[in-house]
Design an enzyme around this catalytic site. Structure first.
Site, PDB file in Angstrom:
ATOM      1  N   HIS A 134      25.584 -30.248  16.161  1.00  8.21           N
ATOM      2  CA  HIS A 134      24.641 -31.186  15.546  1.00  8.21           C
ATOM      3  C   HIS A 134      23.497 -30.454  14.876  1.00  8.21           C
ATOM      4  O   HIS A 134      23.249 -29.277  15.114  1.00  8.21           O
ATOM      5  CB  HIS A 134      24.103 -32.177  16.596  1.00  8.21           C
ATOM      6  CG  HIS A 134      23.010 -31.634  17.449  1.00  8.21           C
ATOM      7  ND1 HIS A 134      21.682 -31.739  17.114  1.00  8.21           N
ATOM      8  CD2 HIS A 134      23.053 -30.969  18.630  1.00  8.21           C
ATOM      9  CE1 HIS A 134      20.941 -31.180  18.057  1.00  8.21           C
ATOM     10  NE2 HIS A 134      21.755 -30.694  18.990  1.00  8.21           N
ATOM     11  N   CYS A 135      22.833 -31.196  14.002  1.00  9.53           N
ATOM     12  CA  CYS A 135      21.561 -30.770  13.432  1.00  9.53           C
ATOM     13  C   CYS A 135      20.672 -32.011  13.503  1.00  9.53           C
ATOM     14  O   CYS A 135      20.700 -32.695  14.527  1.00  9.53           O
ATOM     15  CB  CYS A 135      21.733 -30.179  12.033  1.00  9.53           C
ATOM     16  SG  CYS A 135      22.726 -31.155  10.895  1.00  9.53           S
ATOM     17  N   ILE A 136      19.936 -32.332  12.482  1.00 10.00           N
ATOM     18  CA  ILE A 136      19.118 -33.544  12.539  1.00 10.00           C
ATOM     19  C   ILE A 136      19.941 -34.760  12.110  1.00 10.00           C
ATOM     20  O   ILE A 136      20.076 -35.725  12.848  1.00 10.00           O
ATOM     21  CB  ILE A 136      17.841 -33.407  11.680  1.00 10.00           C
ATOM     22  CG1 ILE A 136      16.993 -32.202  12.133  1.00 10.00           C
ATOM     23  CG2 ILE A 136      17.016 -34.701  11.731  1.00 10.00           C
ATOM     24  CD1 ILE A 136      16.475 -32.272  13.561  1.00 10.00           C
ATOM     25  N   SER A 169      25.105 -28.580  10.487  1.00  5.33           N
ATOM     26  CA  SER A 169      26.201 -28.685  11.464  1.00  5.33           C
ATOM     27  C   SER A 169      27.552 -28.686  10.759  1.00  5.33           C
ATOM     28  O   SER A 169      28.497 -28.030  11.207  1.00  5.33           O
ATOM     29  CB  SER A 169      26.036 -29.937  12.323  1.00  5.33           C
ATOM     30  OG  SER A 169      25.945 -31.091  11.515  1.00  5.33           O
ATOM     31  N   GLY A 185      23.303 -34.415  10.944  1.00  5.28           N
ATOM     32  CA  GLY A 185      24.731 -34.192  11.143  1.00  5.28           C
ATOM     33  C   GLY A 185      25.496 -34.195   9.834  1.00  5.28           C
ATOM     34  O   GLY A 185      26.637 -34.667   9.772  1.00  5.28           O
TER      35      GLY A 185
END
Length: 184
Positions: free
Chosen positions: A120-122, A128, A124
C-alpha cells in the site's frame, strides 16, 4: 539522453498510459492483483481487524513515514511482518532502488504457508502499484506491458510518469537479460 531517445521514451510512456487509461474499474480500498498479493490504500492498511479477516500476514508500506500513513513496526506489532519504504510520489524520486528489496520481501512472504501480502501507499495507485509491477517483472517474468495488463484487470492503477520511466528501464534490462539467458 539524446533528444531522439527522449522522444522515444516519452512515446513509450504515453503508450503505457493509454493502457492504464483502459481500466474500467472503480478504485476500491483493496484488490487482489496476483494470488495472495493485494494492492490497497492507507485506510485498509490502518484497519488491523480487516487485515486479519483477509488473512494478510505481510505489509509493504510504500509511503512509510509520509503524512497520512500511520503504519510502522510498532503500529502492527507482531501480528504482521512489516517493511516500509519512504517513497515520494514525485517526478524526481528514484523508486527503482527499492525494486529488488521490495520484490524480495513480497517473494519471501508469498513462499510462506498462508502468506498474504498487502502493498500500500496512500491511495494505492502509484507507489504501491509500481512496486507490485516490479515484482511481477522480476519474479513472475512478465513484461511491463503484460504486468500492467494483468493488474488493471483487477485494480485501477496509475504509476506517475517518472515511475513508468523507471519501470521501462527495468523492462529493457530484463529483456536484454532474457535474450542472453532465456528462461527455461
Amino acid at each position: 539522453m539524446t533528444s531522439q531517445k527522449q522522444k522515444q521514451r516519452l512515446a513509450e510512456i504515453r503508450a503505457l498510459e493509454n493502457i492504464l487509461d483502459g481500466c474500467k474499474f472503480d478504485l476500491s480500498a483493496v484488490d487482489e492483483v496476483w494470488p495472495n498479493l493485494y494492492i490497497g490504500n492507507v485506510a485498509i492498511a490502518q484497519n488491523r481487524s480487516a487485515l486479519k479477516r483477509m488473512g494478510i500476514t505481510h505489509i509493504l508500506n510504500a509511503a512509510h513515514a509520509k503524512q497520512g500513513s500511520l503504519g510502522d513496526e510498532s503500529y502492527y506489532g507482531t501480528a504482521f511482518v512489516y517493511y516500509g519504504i519512504p517513497a515520494d510520489d514525485s517526478g524526481r524520486f528514484d523508486i527503482s532502488v527499492h525494486f529488488r528489496p521490495a520484490t524480495d520481501f513480497i517473494h519471501k512472504a508469498l513462499k510462506k504457508k498462508n502468506g498474504k501480502v498487502l502493498v500500500h501507499c496512500i491511495m494505492g495507485v502509484s507507489r504501491s502499484a509500481t512496486l507490485v509491477l516490479s515484482y511481477l517483472m522480476l519474479r513472475q517474468h512478465l513484461t511491463l506491458r503484460a504486468a500492467i495488463q494483468h493488474v488493471i484487470q483487477r485494480r485501477p492503477v496509475y504509476p506517475n510518469r517518472n515511475f513508468l520511466g523507471l519501470l521501462l528501464e527495468l523492462d529493457t534490462q530484463l529483456q536484454r537479460k532474457r535474450m542472453v539467458c532465456p528462461i527455461l
